[in-house]
Write a protein that holds these residues in place. Structure first.
Motif, mmCIF file in Angstrom:
data_model
loop_
_atom_site.group_PDB
_atom_site.id
_atom_site.type_symbol
_atom_site.label_atom_id
_atom_site.label_comp_id
_atom_site.label_asym_id
_atom_site.label_seq_id
_atom_site.Cartn_x
_atom_site.Cartn_y
_atom_site.Cartn_z
ATOM 1 N N SER A 50 0.839 -1.197 0.000
ATOM 2 C CA SER A 50 0.000 0.000 0.000
ATOM 3 C C SER A 50 0.875 1.248 0.000
ATOM 4 O O SER A 50 1.779 1.376 0.832
ATOM 5 C CB SER A 50 -0.895 -0.016 1.251
ATOM 6 O OG SER A 50 -1.283 1.269 1.637
ATOM 7 N N TYR A 51 0.600 2.162 -0.930
ATOM 8 C CA TYR A 51 1.360 3.408 -1.007
ATOM 9 C C TYR A 51 1.244 4.205 0.288
ATOM 10 O O TYR A 51 2.238 4.722 0.808
ATOM 11 C CB TYR A 51 0.884 4.264 -2.188
ATOM 12 C CG TYR A 51 1.172 3.656 -3.532
ATOM 13 C CD1 TYR A 51 2.453 3.688 -4.084
ATOM 14 C CD2 TYR A 51 0.164 3.045 -4.275
ATOM 15 C CE1 TYR A 51 2.729 3.137 -5.323
ATOM 16 C CE2 TYR A 51 0.428 2.488 -5.527
ATOM 17 C CZ TYR A 51 1.703 2.538 -6.044
ATOM 18 O OH TYR A 51 1.964 1.985 -7.268
ATOM 19 N N LYS A 52 0.035 4.309 0.823
ATOM 20 C CA LYS A 52 -0.186 5.096 2.040
ATOM 21 C C LYS A 52 0.585 4.502 3.219
ATOM 22 O O LYS A 52 1.186 5.224 4.008
ATOM 23 C CB LYS A 52 -1.684 5.172 2.350
ATOM 24 C CG LYS A 52 -2.035 6.110 3.474
ATOM 25 C CD LYS A 52 -3.539 6.235 3.620
ATOM 26 C CE LYS A 52 -3.892 7.303 4.625
ATOM 27 N NZ LYS A 52 -5.343 7.496 4.715
ATOM 28 N N ASP A 53 0.563 3.162 3.330
ATOM 29 C CA ASP A 53 1.311 2.529 4.417
ATOM 30 C C ASP A 53 2.805 2.788 4.268
ATOM 31 O O ASP A 53 3.495 3.073 5.258
ATOM 32 C CB ASP A 53 1.026 1.022 4.469
ATOM 33 C CG ASP A 53 -0.343 0.723 5.055
ATOM 34 O OD1 ASP A 53 -0.649 1.219 6.158
ATOM 35 O OD2 ASP A 53 -1.117 -0.007 4.409
ATOM 36 N N TYR A 93 4.389 5.794 -11.526
ATOM 37 C CA TYR A 93 3.679 4.721 -10.817
ATOM 38 C C TYR A 93 2.216 4.712 -11.234
ATOM 39 O O TYR A 93 1.471 5.618 -10.909
ATOM 40 C CB TYR A 93 3.812 4.906 -9.302
ATOM 41 C CG TYR A 93 5.240 4.779 -8.843
ATOM 42 C CD1 TYR A 93 5.764 3.545 -8.542
ATOM 43 C CD2 TYR A 93 6.072 5.893 -8.765
ATOM 44 C CE1 TYR A 93 7.087 3.403 -8.152
ATOM 45 C CE2 TYR A 93 7.391 5.774 -8.381
ATOM 46 C CZ TYR A 93 7.887 4.518 -8.069
ATOM 47 O OH TYR A 93 9.196 4.398 -7.694
ATOM 48 N N CYS A 94 1.820 3.686 -11.965
ATOM 49 C CA CYS A 94 0.452 3.616 -12.490
ATOM 50 C C CYS A 94 -0.357 2.474 -11.874
ATOM 51 O O CYS A 94 -1.583 2.509 -11.893
ATOM 52 C CB CYS A 94 0.472 3.449 -14.011
ATOM 53 S SG CYS A 94 1.302 4.809 -14.848
ATOM 54 N N SER A 95 0.300 1.454 -11.353
ATOM 55 C CA SER A 95 -0.411 0.294 -10.804
ATOM 56 C C SER A 95 -0.994 0.608 -9.434
ATOM 57 O O SER A 95 -0.356 1.264 -8.608
ATOM 58 C CB SER A 95 0.536 -0.903 -10.683
ATOM 59 O OG SER A 95 0.996 -1.288 -11.957
ATOM 60 N N MET A 96 -2.187 0.107 -9.214
ATOM 61 C CA MET A 96 -2.878 0.344 -7.955
ATOM 62 C C MET A 96 -2.400 -0.639 -6.881
ATOM 63 O O MET A 96 -2.025 -1.767 -7.175
ATOM 64 C CB MET A 96 -4.385 0.186 -8.141
ATOM 65 C CG MET A 96 -4.995 1.178 -9.126
ATOM 66 S SD MET A 96 -4.858 2.885 -8.558
ATOM 67 C CE MET A 96 -3.754 3.569 -9.778
ATOM 68 N N ASP A 97 -2.467 -0.197 -5.623
ATOM 69 C CA ASP A 97 -2.063 -1.052 -4.509
ATOM 70 C C ASP A 97 -3.208 -1.977 -4.089
ATOM 71 O O ASP A 97 -4.238 -2.051 -4.783
ATOM 72 C CB ASP A 97 -1.544 -0.208 -3.340
ATOM 73 C CG ASP A 97 -2.596 0.695 -2.706
ATOM 74 O OD1 ASP A 97 -3.812 0.481 -2.909
ATOM 75 O OD2 ASP A 97 -2.193 1.622 -1.985
ATOM 76 N N ILE A 98 -3.062 -2.661 -2.973
ATOM 77 C CA ILE A 98 -4.068 -3.636 -2.541
ATOM 78 C C ILE A 98 -5.407 -2.993 -2.193
ATOM 79 O O ILE A 98 -6.425 -3.674 -2.132
ATOM 80 C CB ILE A 98 -3.581 -4.489 -1.351
ATOM 81 C CG1 ILE A 98 -3.208 -3.614 -0.157
ATOM 82 C CG2 ILE A 98 -2.428 -5.384 -1.771
ATOM 83 C CD1 ILE A 98 -2.927 -4.385 1.131
ATOM 84 N N GLY A 100 -6.578 -0.459 -4.036
ATOM 85 C CA GLY A 100 -7.051 0.188 -5.257
ATOM 86 C C GLY A 100 -6.599 1.625 -5.394
ATOM 87 O O GLY A 100 -7.161 2.383 -6.186
ATOM 88 N N ASN A 101 -5.582 2.014 -4.639
ATOM 89 C CA ASN A 101 -5.093 3.387 -4.665
ATOM 90 C C ASN A 101 -3.735 3.485 -5.356
ATOM 91 O O ASN A 101 -2.951 2.536 -5.335
ATOM 92 C CB ASN A 101 -4.936 3.927 -3.236
ATOM 93 C CG ASN A 101 -6.258 3.972 -2.505
ATOM 94 O OD1 ASN A 101 -7.277 4.339 -3.075
ATOM 95 N ND2 ASN A 101 -6.258 3.567 -1.250
ATOM 96 N N GLY A 102 -3.482 4.664 -5.920
ATOM 97 C CA GLY A 102 -2.166 4.984 -6.445
ATOM 98 C C GLY A 102 -1.454 5.857 -5.434
ATOM 99 O O GLY A 102 -2.008 6.194 -4.382
ATOM 100 N N ARG A 135 8.544 -0.038 -10.937
ATOM 101 C CA ARG A 135 7.520 1.016 -10.823
ATOM 102 C C ARG A 135 6.240 0.554 -10.125
ATOM 103 O O ARG A 135 5.128 0.866 -10.554
ATOM 104 C CB ARG A 135 7.180 1.615 -12.176
ATOM 105 C CG ARG A 135 8.344 2.250 -12.881
ATOM 106 C CD ARG A 135 8.668 3.626 -12.320
ATOM 107 N NE ARG A 135 9.874 4.156 -12.877
ATOM 108 C CZ ARG A 135 9.929 4.878 -13.989
ATOM 109 N NH1 ARG A 135 8.850 5.142 -14.650
ATOM 110 N NH2 ARG A 135 11.092 5.311 -14.414
ATOM 111 N N TYR A 136 6.403 -0.199 -9.068
ATOM 112 C CA TYR A 136 5.260 -0.571 -8.224
ATOM 113 C C TYR A 136 5.715 -0.319 -6.788
ATOM 114 O O TYR A 136 6.638 0.463 -6.553
ATOM 115 C CB TYR A 136 4.841 -2.024 -8.505
ATOM 116 C CG TYR A 136 3.525 -2.436 -7.843
ATOM 117 C CD1 TYR A 136 2.410 -1.610 -7.873
ATOM 118 C CD2 TYR A 136 3.423 -3.647 -7.184
ATOM 119 C CE1 TYR A 136 1.218 -1.993 -7.263
ATOM 120 C CE2 TYR A 136 2.233 -4.038 -6.582
ATOM 121 C CZ TYR A 136 1.140 -3.207 -6.623
ATOM 122 O OH TYR A 136 -0.031 -3.573 -6.020
ATOM 123 N N LEU A 137 5.138 -0.966 -5.834
ATOM 124 C CA LEU A 137 5.470 -0.688 -4.445
ATOM 125 C C LEU A 137 6.934 -0.972 -4.129
ATOM 126 O O LEU A 137 7.524 -0.318 -3.265
ATOM 127 C CB LEU A 137 4.560 -1.480 -3.502
ATOM 128 C CG LEU A 137 3.296 -0.759 -3.019
ATOM 129 C CD1 LEU A 137 3.594 0.447 -2.186
ATOM 130 C CD2 LEU A 137 2.348 -0.420 -4.130
#
Length: 187
Positions: A50-53, A93-98, A100-102, A135-137
């Motif tokens: 998760s980007y936020k985490d 970064y275009c892929s969504m995290d677990i 569904g957020n970027g 380019r992901y987490l």
């Protein structure tokens, strides 16, 4: 001499992965005897994909533990062995995290940061290097830590677990890599 602190992070489950090899390797790393052999305090942390985490946890780990070395692990279906990533991008970064957020657009910058640590490819231990963390987490967490301290941060992709790449074999290889990286860090 006081032991140095080494923080090793792995990611939780995501997409079709029922087990995330990155966390499994981090989880069993203490079983290799690394703390006594290298005279370190080892902290292992499982981070949600998760980007936020990542935005919240990574800076807190640096403040709380003041690590001599921050090692981020991530799984890659492309990796055949431990793959040390050398650079991270701050954009794309275009892929969504677990969830569904970027990533938060305010966090993105159009630059590339290279780690100040050196790791050579070696057939002896079957380690390779890469300049594309995906380019992901994986690349995102790396970029976040490189922004804090590029001379004490590394990201390593681990392969999916199989007969050749067992969690214990990969943890032993990781111990060797951490030893080599700590040799570069003087305080």
């Amino acid at each position: 001499m006081n032991p140095k602190t080494v923080v090793v992070t792995g990611f939780g489950i995501f997409r079709d992965y029922k087990v995330n090899a990155s966390w499994e390797v981090a989880r069993v790393l203490p079983e290799t005897g690394i703390t006594d052999e290298l005279n370190i305090n080892l902290v292992t942390v499982n981070i949600p994909v998760s980007y936020k985490d990542v935005d919240q946890i990574v800076p807190a780990l640096w403040v709380q533990h003041e690590p001599a070395l921050m090692v981020h692990l991530g799984v890659s279906h492309l990796a055949k062995t431990l793959t040390v990533e050398l650079v991270a991008n701050g954009h794309g970064y275009c892929s969504m995290d677990i969830y569904g957020n970027g990533p938060d657009d305010k966090c993105l910058v159009n630059n590339v940061i290279e780690t100040g640590l050196k790791m050579e490819c070696t057939d002896e231990l079957d380690i390779c290097t890469s300049r594309d963390a995906g380019r992901y987490l994986c690349e995102y967490i790396y970029f976040k830590s490189l922004c804090i301290n590029k001379n004490q941060t590394i990201f390593i992709h681990v392969p999916q677990l199989d007969q050749d790449n067992t969690v214990h074999k990969l943890a032993e290889k990781l111990k060797y890599v951490i030893k080599k990286l700590l040799e570069q860090i003087t305080e």
